[in-house]
Design an enzyme around this catalytic site. Sequence first.
Site, short mmCIF file in Angstrom:
data_model
loop_
_atom_site.label_atom_id
_atom_site.label_comp_id
_atom_site.label_asym_id
_atom_site.label_seq_id
_atom_site.Cartn_x
_atom_site.Cartn_y
_atom_site.Cartn_z
N GLU A 1 0.78 -1.24 0.00
CA GLU A 1 0.00 0.00 0.00
C GLU A 1 0.81 1.29 0.00
O GLU A 1 0.58 2.18 0.81
CB GLU A 1 -0.94 0.01 1.21
CG GLU A 1 -1.86 -1.19 1.27
CD GLU A 1 -2.83 -1.17 2.46
OE1 GLU A 1 -2.67 -0.33 3.36
OE2 GLU A 1 -3.75 -2.01 2.47
N GLU B 1 -6.25 -10.82 -1.14
CA GLU B 1 -7.09 -10.58 0.04
C GLU B 1 -8.55 -10.46 -0.35
O GLU B 1 -9.28 -9.58 0.12
CB GLU B 1 -6.64 -9.29 0.77
CG GLU B 1 -5.17 -9.31 1.15
CD GLU B 1 -4.70 -8.05 1.87
OE1 GLU B 1 -5.55 -7.26 2.33
OE2 GLU B 1 -3.48 -7.87 1.97
C1 XIL Z 1 -6.46 -6.09 8.27
C2 XIL Z 1 -6.77 -7.19 9.27
O1 XIL Z 1 -7.60 -8.15 8.66
C3 XIL Z 1 -7.46 -6.58 10.48
O2 XIL Z 1 -7.64 -7.57 11.48
C4 XIL Z 1 -6.61 -5.45 11.05
O3 XIL Z 1 -7.32 -4.82 12.09
C5 XIL Z 1 -6.30 -4.43 9.97
O4 XIL Z 1 -5.68 -5.09 8.88
N1 XIL Z 1 -4.96 -4.64 3.63
C6 XIL Z 1 -3.99 -5.46 4.14
C7 XIL Z 1 -4.28 -6.30 5.32
O5 XIL Z 1 -2.90 -5.59 3.54
O6 XIL Z 1 -3.14 -6.50 6.10
C8 XIL Z 1 -5.39 -5.71 6.15
O7 XIL Z 1 -5.71 -6.63 7.20
C9 XIL Z 1 -6.58 -5.42 5.28
C10 XIL Z 1 -6.23 -4.41 4.23
#
Ligand code: XIL
Length: 630
Positions: free
Chosen positions: A345, A461
């Site tokens: 990101e 994701e």
């Molecule tokens: C999220 C987790 O699922 C949550 O439990 C935490 O509070 C915040 O992060 N992008 C990513 C992930 O790369 O690491 C994130 O995961 C979601 C968005």
Amino acid sequence: MKKSKKILTGAISLVLVCSLASASVPVFSAETGTDSGVIFATGFEDSEGLDLFSGRGETEVLEISDEAVRTGDKALCISERSESWNGPQFRLDDKCEAGVEYMVSASVKPEWYANVSLSMQFTDSEGTIHYSNVRSVQGDSWIDFKDVKVSFTNDVTDVYLYFEASDAGVKMYLDDFELKTAPVIPIEQDIPSLNKVYSKYFKVGTALTPSDLSSKSFMDLVDKHFSGSVTVGNELKPDYVLNKAATQEYVKETGDDTNPQVSLSAAKSVLDYCRDNNIPVRGHCLVWHSQTPDWFFKENFSDDGDWVSEDKMIDRMENYIKNVFEVVEKEYPTIDFYAWDVVNEAFTDDGKPRTAGSNNESSGSSAWVKVFGDNSFIEYAFKFAKKYAPENCKLYYNDYNEYMTQKMEAVCKMAADLKEKGYIDGIGMQAHLDVGFPSAAQFENALKTYTETGLDVQITELDITTSDTSEAGFKKQAQVYSDIMDAAVKYADKVSAVVLWGVTDENSWRATQYPLLFDKDFKAKPAFYSVVDGLEVPPEETTTTPVTTTTPVTTTVVNPTGLYGDLDLNGVVEMTDLTLLSQHLIGDIKLDSEILKYADVTYDNDVNLSDLSHLKQYVLKEKVILGPQN
Ligand code: XIL
């Protein structure tokens, strides 16, 4: 082969009961171990309930009272609270087992309007205390927490459940507390395995966090559908991996403030599961503006230090990346860490670097940009990852909203530069989508564009939210899921994995918008049927017994198998022996001295990391010789 677009909805019941709703409250009495799985229940009608609770702070007074009651004649009253975290706590780990899922129900009333939380506290294997809010509800009347799931892993101690209220001065009342074992709901066995039906295209996996491991039903779903790949949901991110106390201690001892110390203790339970079940792991993530503490970027690794110079941060970054790859190799030599997200990101939706600053103070800001002035940290991160990652581990840039045109252009340009230098292997598309946006066509166009960079692409994701929870809403969600998976299949020769960000709606980070393939009762949703529909289940592979190619070495010491490296004495030198040696070296187990002789595969009268690395090469068939002939 193209899947049919038909969405099956028949025979799928969608249970969308809000888990907080409680219509009837049972009559409570203190009881232990009844048939219903109740471990402890009290309505505070007598002192037995009081005895199991204590105050978290030093000032609270806990007493049985009839000032306010949810049922019966009495409740527990907690007065004289002086901090918002003050309240009644209940010790869990002396009554419950690690790795088992429990359910807590309780009614709580704050004296006046406040945010009331059911929270947990535990101490990890390094002595650090952790706190987490399990459920929070606002109100000024009785708040019913109903069947809230809680669990803890076997590497933690001093586990407490507690109730707290946002306003320090407010009195709290607690009634009808119940702790019971969660029922195990059998999963549907007669549906195809997601990972299997996609196996000829790419791996299918999920994200897992330690608390997921306690639910048998949840893990049965992981085993059946998502064993192609696991991402540790949070515990490999910098804020879990960086060990502040050890880092500061290291500075004190050596005077070197560029070597952040790391630990995998938070990820241990999930990584142990992956190791024991031979599941490949995506490492997530090394360099990110979020879930990274500010002290990592500050002089002397101290919260109130000045921001360090770019040069110093380059050294810290290199050492961090080096240390992570080393500890992973040392503690989990048998896990196939086939991918790592090196940078996560880094671009805004308009393709620019993030605002310089602390994300912990101003959400979305980047401390990396604060120190480097721009996104030049990305190249360093990939350069170091390439230097220290094992050869078979592919390195990814990972981001969300990558279908936004300017972001897409920026990511592609960066990826092309890094590809030219030989630092990057792939692009991860997070794919946190919504049924309304982006369109599947827009997503497919981005996917196609990334494959055209010549790099591997992974959907890392995937989840698709919906605010319409009617039958039609879930049907629409199913259609979008189907379209996204069709796009992945269309470019399958360039797509190596599709990872869902969770398994059941209830455990999702976006739980309120039901984004996943299984509902809270572990039942497949229309979205599940839509993505397996039309795909064939491949025939079961016939398994053959592994045959050793090792020639037994001649040795004067007699052991049942006579093989160097064969630490479980089963006549074969294989992955399990590697695991045993690694567990011995990190102190998890102690190998018997007779067996230990056969762990000295480099034959230099010492058992150490070079034996581990030598044994690993052997197991991976990289022609090395074990034992005396080495
Ligand atoms: C999220 C987790 O699922 C949550 O439990 C935490 O509070 C915040 O992060 N992008 C990513 C992930 O790369 O690491 C994130 O995961 C979601 C968005």
